[in-house]
Structure formats: C-alpha cells, structure tokens
Design an enzyme around this catalytic site. Structure first.
Site, mmCIF file in Angstrom:
data_model
loop_
_atom_site.group_PDB
_atom_site.id
_atom_site.type_symbol
_atom_site.label_atom_id
_atom_site.label_comp_id
_atom_site.label_asym_id
_atom_site.label_seq_id
_atom_site.Cartn_x
_atom_site.Cartn_y
_atom_site.Cartn_z
ATOM 1 N N GLY A 44 -1.716 -11.289 35.406
ATOM 2 C CA GLY A 44 -0.764 -12.313 35.812
ATOM 3 C C GLY A 44 -1.035 -12.811 37.218
ATOM 4 O O GLY A 44 -1.929 -12.313 37.922
ATOM 5 N N ASP A 45 -0.278 -13.812 37.638
ATOM 6 C CA ASP A 45 -0.382 -14.392 38.979
ATOM 7 C C ASP A 45 -1.746 -15.037 39.232
ATOM 8 O O ASP A 45 -2.194 -15.139 40.371
ATOM 9 C CB ASP A 45 -0.122 -13.321 40.066
ATOM 10 C CG ASP A 45 1.144 -12.536 39.801
ATOM 11 O OD1 ASP A 45 2.192 -13.172 39.638
ATOM 12 O OD2 ASP A 45 1.088 -11.297 39.760
ATOM 13 N N GLU A 46 -2.397 -15.501 38.159
ATOM 14 C CA GLU A 46 -3.728 -16.097 38.308
ATOM 15 C C GLU A 46 -3.678 -17.557 38.742
ATOM 16 O O GLU A 46 -4.698 -18.132 39.121
ATOM 17 C CB GLU A 46 -4.515 -16.024 36.983
ATOM 18 C CG GLU A 46 -4.721 -14.632 36.444
ATOM 19 C CD GLU A 46 -3.636 -14.233 35.445
ATOM 20 O OE1 GLU A 46 -3.813 -13.208 34.776
ATOM 21 O OE2 GLU A 46 -2.613 -14.951 35.347
ATOM 22 N N GLY A 72 6.540 -15.983 36.644
ATOM 23 C CA GLY A 72 6.727 -16.869 37.781
ATOM 24 C C GLY A 72 5.529 -17.772 37.967
ATOM 25 O O GLY A 72 4.412 -17.287 38.149
ATOM 26 N N HIS A 73 5.733 -19.079 37.870
ATOM 27 C CA HIS A 73 4.660 -20.042 38.062
ATOM 28 C C HIS A 73 5.026 -20.975 39.217
ATOM 29 O O HIS A 73 6.131 -21.499 39.264
ATOM 30 C CB HIS A 73 4.437 -20.872 36.786
ATOM 31 C CG HIS A 73 3.962 -20.061 35.636
ATOM 32 N ND1 HIS A 73 3.956 -20.518 34.340
ATOM 33 C CD2 HIS A 73 3.457 -18.811 35.580
ATOM 34 C CE1 HIS A 73 3.483 -19.579 33.533
ATOM 35 N NE2 HIS A 73 3.178 -18.534 34.266
ATOM 36 N N LYS A 178 15.879 -7.007 19.870
ATOM 37 C CA LYS A 178 15.289 -7.895 18.868
ATOM 38 C C LYS A 178 14.583 -7.081 17.783
ATOM 39 O O LYS A 178 14.768 -7.320 16.583
ATOM 40 C CB LYS A 178 14.308 -8.851 19.547
ATOM 41 C CG LYS A 178 13.577 -9.800 18.603
ATOM 42 C CD LYS A 178 12.665 -10.731 19.387
ATOM 43 C CE LYS A 178 11.876 -11.654 18.463
ATOM 44 N NZ LYS A 178 11.048 -12.617 19.228
ATOM 45 N N ARG A 339 7.497 -8.725 45.543
ATOM 46 C CA ARG A 339 6.692 -7.554 45.918
ATOM 47 C C ARG A 339 5.273 -7.961 46.298
ATOM 48 O O ARG A 339 4.713 -8.891 45.731
ATOM 49 C CB ARG A 339 6.614 -6.560 44.746
ATOM 50 C CG ARG A 339 7.921 -5.868 44.426
ATOM 51 C CD ARG A 339 7.783 -4.928 43.245
ATOM 52 N NE ARG A 339 7.589 -5.642 41.992
ATOM 53 C CZ ARG A 339 7.526 -5.058 40.802
ATOM 54 N NH1 ARG A 339 7.628 -3.750 40.702
ATOM 55 N NH2 ARG A 339 7.356 -5.763 39.711
#
Length: 461
Positions: A44-46, A72-73, A178, A339
């Site tokens: 993530g966070d790429e 988060g984008h 779910k 973080r």
C-alpha cells in the site's frame, strides 16, 4: 413452447428468434466494455490515488471494489491536496460517475465527513452527491465495529504481546460479520427501518456478549443511521445491474481503483498482518459483480523503494540511515493512520510475486525523485533462507522473517529529477534503473512519478 410465439431470452435481447437459424458462434461472444484496473503491488501507499487521478481525467466511471475507509489516497490538483478514504479519488473529475461496489464496507458518517472535508478544500468535489452511486449490496460499518476493532487489538497485545496494527476503522469486524452472515447491508437500511433496527440490536448485543467492556449506544447510533437513510437514498442502485449496463451499453471508459495492495490481500498477503478483503485482481470481479472477461488492462503501482505501515515481516527494510533518509525525503506518514512508514530498498522478489497473482500489463513507478540523493541504490533480486536460495515468496511469516535478501547494486544519479517531464529528461542512470526493473519483471513501466502533482507523472511511450 414452439407454438407460443415467445423468443428465447438471448435472441429476444439481440432482436432474433429461437430455432435452427441461430448461429452458435454468437453465443457468449459479446464482452462489452473493458475495465482498466489500478492495483497496489506492495504494502500500500504506492501512490495509486495519483495514478487514478491521472487516468480519471479521461474516464466515464471510476469504481471502488473492496476495503473501507482504512485506505488512504492522496491527490494534488492545482496545489490543493485532497485525501480520499472511501470515495473513489477519480470523483475529483467533475465529469466522472463514482461507484462504490458491493465489496466495499461503508462507514456512513466517515463517508460524509470525508466528502464535506474535501469539498471545503476547493472546487474538485462540487456536485459529488449527484455523481456518487452506492451498491445496495455493500455492507455497513457501524461505530461499534470500530470500537470492537480497538478492543481486539488490546486483547492481542495482552494475550500474545503482539498487535496486528489495524487502522481501528472496524474493517476486520465488519468483514467477519459479513462472512458469519450476520452483517447488515445498505439495502437493509433502506428497506424497512424497524426490521433493520431489530437486526442491528441483535448484532450489537452479540458483540457486547463477546466483549463485556464494550459500550454501545444502540439508540444513539440508530438515530444517526436514520438520518443517513434520506441522504443516501438517491445514491443507491442495484450494483449488478449498474455494472452490467455500464459494460454493455454505449462505449465507456471504466476505471477500477483498488484499495490497499497485493501484500495486504487476505489470501495472498503477509498473513495475518493483512487487511480483510481481496485487494488483488480477483476482488474486482467479486467486489463489483462483473465477469472476468471484462477485465482489460491491469496496472500495478510500484513505489521506487518499499514502505510498510505497522508490523509484520519486511525483508528489505533498512533500520539505518538509508531508511531514515527515505522516510524523511518521502514524507512517509500514513494518510489514514498518521503513523510513520517503515522504509527499505525496492524488493523485486515481492513485486514479481504480486505480478504472478495479478498479471500486470504495465507498471506505474512512483516517487523516483526520492532516490535522487543516493550515490548507489540497492534492489532486492533474490531470497535466501539458511544460506539456500528459495524460488518463491514464502507464505509463512516465520520463514519470511528469516529471509536474507540478495541485492543488485545500481549506480545512483545524484541529480534532481523533479523537473523531468519526459523519459529522456531523466538522467541516464535513472533511465537504467527503470529499465532494470522492466527487465527483471518483464513488465513495461508506463508512468514514472517524480513529484506530488498531476503534472509530475511522466508517461513513457
């Protein structure tokens, strides 16, 4: 039936009729519009939001297929920085229809807070309520799911001395509900609020029985939820029919924005330090209700180095000056959690594994400019365990913790790339770094990011 004058369903849709004249070659041939998929190839966070923002300028529909507001984008337009968590970041294009699919779990207060916060920043989100469509099959994240997430983390710390490092957004608990078939969906909220309320109370009491310290304001939360009924009613559609019409109607450019990333996938990630959804390419079909033959291009987003938020094995992590410099220059702080991200060299073994699962047709390489100050740059190309090369990415976390990364050392370029706007503008050694990645992975790099803004994405022809 032959004397009834009725047509077979397939022929009726195509204007034909039943009988021997039917051409069997026609059956199953029509695929319709293809979707373009953007997925994270690391932890993530790429920089997926930036790639989606670029592609969304020419899109008709942008979809989210899984995850929740744990993602988060960040998108920068005209020097304004927008943060997206639940909304597809492509919604910033005023001509785009944004679709939140059934695979997404939705915290309704979070959705509206996010939209209103971004709307205050600039003109990018004007009229978002009329351009957002929500699948009626999407599950709802309640406030008590988020509280349970926090309680579970405390229990892990007390019982095993180790947390998972969740975002405490309630994602794990709602996906668990779910799977246990006790969750509540958007269609339930809009159908019969009395019946919804009774089921909500049962679910809340189940959690209170499991976690005696849990505090749930049942009446207060129901009161808040009832307010959202009127707010979301115009946005909700049957997601399957919406996607089918989008795929089989007039030509449309459809973009799918993956949240999280391959190494956080519930099945293929570094389990148990993963998210609770399928954030690889399979999640596109199950999270939107569309067949695999409609998947077209699959773009993997790769940061030019590697980062990870939270705990879990990280073979190429640099707990030294290199890691600190990457963290500082890259401003590596989580959009959702705040973080600091752990940092290390680019790990091509990890990216190759992600490619095996997703079948990337091209890559977007982001934050190349962060490497501008290094005189030499290392790239992970193989793993050893107990002195022996291993031909795969280990499933077991204990094995992955023991991995010794074999590096290839490439020369750095020691010059500013932030002003580059074509591949030829990049220093020769930066070009060779990109070419090395392409050669190892056998996947072309189509975009290179050298800054935060939309204009800083180089398209490689």
């Amino acid at each position: 039936m032959s004397g009834s004058g009725s047509m077979c369903p397939t022929e009726a849709q195509n204007g034909g009729s039943c009988g021997a004249a039917r051409d069997p070659r026609v059956i199953g041939r029509a695929v319709g519009n293809k979707v373009t998929v953007v997925l994270g190839a690391q932890w993530g966070d790429e920089g997926k939001g930036k790639v989606v923002d670029l592609l969304a300028q020419d899109a008709d529909i942008v979809c989210r297929c899984q995850g929740g507001n744990n993602a988060g984008h960040t998108v920068v337009v005209d020097a304004v920085e927008y943060d997206f968590h639940l909304l597809p970041s492509g919604i910033i294009n005023p001509n785009v229809t944004a679709f939140i699919g059934n695979g997404v779990v939705i915290h309704l207060p979070g959705l509206f807070e996010e939209a209103e916060k971004n709307e205050r920043k600039g003109k990018g989100l004007e009229g978002w309520e009329k351009r957002l469509i929500i699948s009626d099959r999407a599950h709802i994240v309640f406030d008590f799911h988020q509280a349970v997430d926090g309680v579970q983390e405390q229990q892990r710390q007390q019982q095993a001395g180790k947390k998972l490092g969740t975002t405490k957004k309630g994602i794990g608990p709602v996906y668990s509900a779910k799977a246990a078939r006790s969750g509540l969906r958007i269609c339930d909220l809009l159908s019969d609020f009395h019946d919804f309320s009774e089921r909500f109370k049962v679910l809340a009491m189940q959690y209170k029985a499991m976690y005696p310290t849990l505090e749930v304001d049942i009446d207060g939360e129901l009161e808040k939820l009832q307010v959202y009924v009127e707010k979301i009613q115009p946005m909700v559609r049957d997601g399957v029919y919406f996607m089918y019409q989008a795929l089989h109607g007039p030509p449309k450019k459809i973009l799918v924005e993956g949240a999280n990333a391959a190494l956080l996938d519930i099945d293929f990630g570094t389990y148990p330090f993963v998210t609770s959804s399928n954030c690889t390419v399979g999640g596109v079909c199950t999270g939107l209700g569309m067949p695999p033959q409609n998947v077209g291009e699959v773009y993997g987003v790769v940061k030019a180095y590697t980062t990870r938020v939270g705990i879990g094995a990280f073979p190429s992590e640099q707990n030294n000056d290199v890691g600190e410099l990457l963290q500082t220059r890259g401003k590596e702080v989580g959009v959702t959690t705040g973080r600091k991200r752990r940092c290390g060299w680019l790990d091509l073994v990890l990216i190759k594994y992600a490619h095996m699962i997703n079948g990337f047709t091209a890559l977007a390489l982001t934050k190349l400019d962060i490497l501008d100050v290094f005189s030499e740059i290392k790239v992970g190309v193989a793993y050893k365990v107990d002195g022996e090369l291993i031909p795969h990415f280990p499933a077991n976390q204990e094995v992955l913790q023991k991995v010794e990364v074999q590096y290839e050392t490439l020369p750095g370029w020691n010059s500013d790339t932030s002003g580059a706007r074509t591949f030829e503008d990049l220093p020769e050694k930066a070009q060779k770094y990109v070419s090395y990645i392409e050669s190892y992975l056998e996947v072309p790099v189509k975009w290179i990011g050298v800054g935060k803004s939309r204009e800083s994405m180089i398209q490689v022809f």
